[in-house]
Design an enzyme around this catalytic site. Sequence first.
Site, PDB file in Angstrom:
ATOM      1  CB  SER A 137      32.313  -2.004  49.481  1.00 38.96           C
ATOM      2  OG  SER A 137      32.401  -3.445  49.502  1.00 38.96           O
ATOM      3  CE1 TYR A 196      27.360  -8.726  49.523  1.00 42.74           C
ATOM      4  CE2 TYR A 196      29.361  -8.101  49.763  1.00 42.74           C
ATOM      5  CZ  TYR A 196      28.382  -8.188  48.958  1.00 42.74           C
ATOM      6  OH  TYR A 196      28.317  -7.604  47.825  1.00 42.74           O
ATOM      7  CB  THR A 247      24.536  -6.587  50.595  1.00 39.80           C
ATOM      8  OG1 THR A 247      24.990  -5.170  50.616  1.00 39.80           O
ATOM      9  CG2 THR A 247      24.061  -6.916  49.176  1.00 39.80           C
ATOM     10  CE  LYS A 296      23.484  -1.909  47.313  1.00 41.04           C
ATOM     11  NZ  LYS A 296      24.204  -3.115  46.723  1.00 41.04           N
ATOM     12  CG  HIS A 349      24.720  -6.802  44.016  1.00 38.60           C
ATOM     13  ND1 HIS A 349      24.486  -7.201  45.399  1.00 38.60           N
ATOM     14  CD2 HIS A 349      25.976  -6.516  44.013  1.00 38.60           C
ATOM     15  CE1 HIS A 349      25.456  -7.236  45.858  1.00 38.60           C
ATOM     16  NE2 HIS A 349      26.626  -6.856  45.187  1.00 38.60           N
TER      17      HIS A 349
HETATM   18  C1  LIG Z   1      32.620  -3.155  40.876  1.00 39.75           C
HETATM   19  C2  LIG Z   1      31.596  -3.314  41.808  1.00 39.75           C
HETATM   20  C3  LIG Z   1      31.713  -3.790  43.151  1.00 39.75           C
HETATM   21  C4  LIG Z   1      30.450  -3.973  43.961  1.00 39.75           C
HETATM   22  N1  LIG Z   1      30.735  -4.198  45.245  1.00 39.75           N
HETATM   23  C5  LIG Z   1      29.546  -4.300  46.256  1.00 39.75           C
HETATM   24  C6  LIG Z   1      29.855  -4.617  47.533  1.00 39.75           C
HETATM   25  O1  LIG Z   1      30.664  -4.845  47.906  1.00 39.75           O
HETATM   26  N2  LIG Z   1      28.476  -4.699  48.235  1.00 39.75           N
HETATM   27  C7  LIG Z   1      27.252  -4.415  47.762  1.00 39.75           C
HETATM   28  O2  LIG Z   1      26.191  -4.340  48.362  1.00 39.75           O
HETATM   29  N3  LIG Z   1      27.038  -4.023  46.616  1.00 39.75           N
HETATM   30  C8  LIG Z   1      28.101  -3.905  45.585  1.00 39.75           C
HETATM   31  N4  LIG Z   1      27.953  -3.665  44.233  1.00 39.75           N
HETATM   32  C9  LIG Z   1      26.617  -3.226  43.901  1.00 39.75           C
HETATM   33  C10 LIG Z   1      26.577  -1.492  44.114  1.00 39.75           C
HETATM   34  O3  LIG Z   1      26.410  -1.210  45.321  1.00 39.75           O
HETATM   35  C11 LIG Z   1      25.275  -1.300  43.292  1.00 39.75           C
HETATM   36  O4  LIG Z   1      24.318  -2.001  43.897  1.00 39.75           O
HETATM   37  C12 LIG Z   1      25.102  -1.360  41.902  1.00 39.75           C
HETATM   38  O5  LIG Z   1      26.570  -0.826  41.435  1.00 39.75           O
HETATM   39  C13 LIG Z   1      24.191  -0.453  41.079  1.00 39.75           C
HETATM   40  O6  LIG Z   1      24.097  -0.616  39.658  1.00 39.75           O
HETATM   41  P1  LIG Z   1      24.881   0.253  38.639  1.00 39.75           P
HETATM   42  O7  LIG Z   1      26.290  -0.018  38.902  1.00 39.75           O
HETATM   43  O8  LIG Z   1      24.495  -0.419  37.521  1.00 39.75           O
HETATM   44  O9  LIG Z   1      24.321   1.554  38.841  1.00 39.75           O
HETATM   45  C14 LIG Z   1      29.184  -3.567  43.486  1.00 39.75           C
HETATM   46  C15 LIG Z   1      28.966  -3.023  42.279  1.00 39.75           C
HETATM   47  C16 LIG Z   1      30.310  -2.766  41.362  1.00 39.75           C
HETATM   48  C17 LIG Z   1      29.842  -2.381  39.772  1.00 39.75           C
END
Ligand SMILES: Cc1cc2nc3c(=O)[nH]c(=O)nc-3n(C[C@H](O)[C@H](O)[C@H](O)COP(=O)(O)O)c2cc1C
Length: 359
Positions: free
Chosen positions: A117, A140, A166, A230, A254
């Site tokens: 991330s 991002y 993303t 993404k 997401h």
């Molecule tokens: C705590 C947390 C932080 C996240 N931070 C980012 C991020 O910085 N960039 C991003 O593209 N997605 C982020 N996501 C989304 C994840 O990449 C992913 O799409 C998502 O967690 C998938 O869903 P699931 O956790 O229900 O399996 C984050 C998700 C969580 C839970």
Amino acid sequence: VAAFDSDTGPDFAGVSLAGLERIARERLPSNAYDFFRTGSGPEVTIDANVAAWRALRFLPRVLNDMSTVRLATSVLGASIDVPMLIAPMSLQRMAHPDAELGMARATAAAGTIMLVSMGTTIPLDQLAAVPGYRFWMQLYALRDRAAAEDLVRQAVEAGAGAFVLTVDAVVSGDRTSPIQRWPKGGLIYPPGVTEALVRSDAFVYDVDLMLTWDYVRWLASLSSVPVVLKGVMHPDDARRAADEGIRALVVSNHGGRVLDSALSTAEALEGVVSAVGDDLEVYVDSGIRRGGDVLKALALGARAVLVGRPVLWGLAAGGEMGATHALRVLREELAIDASLTGVQDVTRIPEGLVRWSRV
Ligand SMILES: Cc1cc2nc3c(=O)[nH]c(=O)nc-3n(C[C@H](O)[C@H](O)[C@H](O)COP(=O)(O)O)c2cc1C
């Protein structure tokens, strides 16, 4: 529940993924647990994501020789031991002191690739020093192009295998957790938590609201490293990505953290797969909670999945060891379900292996 032994650390043998989440919940301060678990609005999409994978059911094939089951595949030409990548998740220092370093070691142990991330709390060069570590860099679309270029340069130097842009979060969702509701610039991170790459005083990035295909082309022009999108859900956007020469995309909402009431990704996946055929690689995330869900995603045409919260619960429950355990459980469950559905090789899944069920 895991037995904790002071000499050997937590022993997670026999602990399920749900068990890891319970341990994480017990160990984490409530604001951290909420930050990880919650989504936007009334969390319709979080629930739908999980429910949709459950509603897909196997129509197993039998009488295949199941003495060997192959779980390895490749993504953008890189071989991985399991069809699972680690989803980009910010601020892992809030889960455990091992933070992204623990996640990096667990990723290397599982023989796969970590999507880092932009909100990592450990700098890229420290992660890159982990033996066997491979990573893709999530970004991002920063409005500040010079800052974006600087990030790209750092990531290329550290050996990024891809950039993951993303595209589903031009604004933040209507988040339900108090820690996610702090107004822009107003979030004070818990002690010890700072972002390593971007300014550490603001939770909400200054994302380019004019994000279009021009930005994607501009990002692609900065290096020879491929750009993955993404957060693509609509077949027409997926088709456009293929026509623009994009080599891979992630069907994602997401994890229900941005647009609430977005369609579940299991439901969106089929449309995307049929729109792009073999023109690009399709990965999927959101709501994947069991090895069987991974197999269902592949049966619908995904090449790999991104593992999100389950591996974060592992990290929170026991650092590197917990994350490693989460990935091992997913792998074992996937191997069992592949064997029981007659899948000898995850890159060659028989037609019609899953159906939507109403019961
Ligand atoms: C705590 C947390 C932080 C996240 N931070 C980012 C991020 O910085 N960039 C991003 O593209 N997605 C982020 N996501 C989304 C994840 O990449 C992913 O799409 C998502 O967690 C998938 O869903 P699931 O956790 O229900 O399996 C984050 C998700 C969580 C839970």
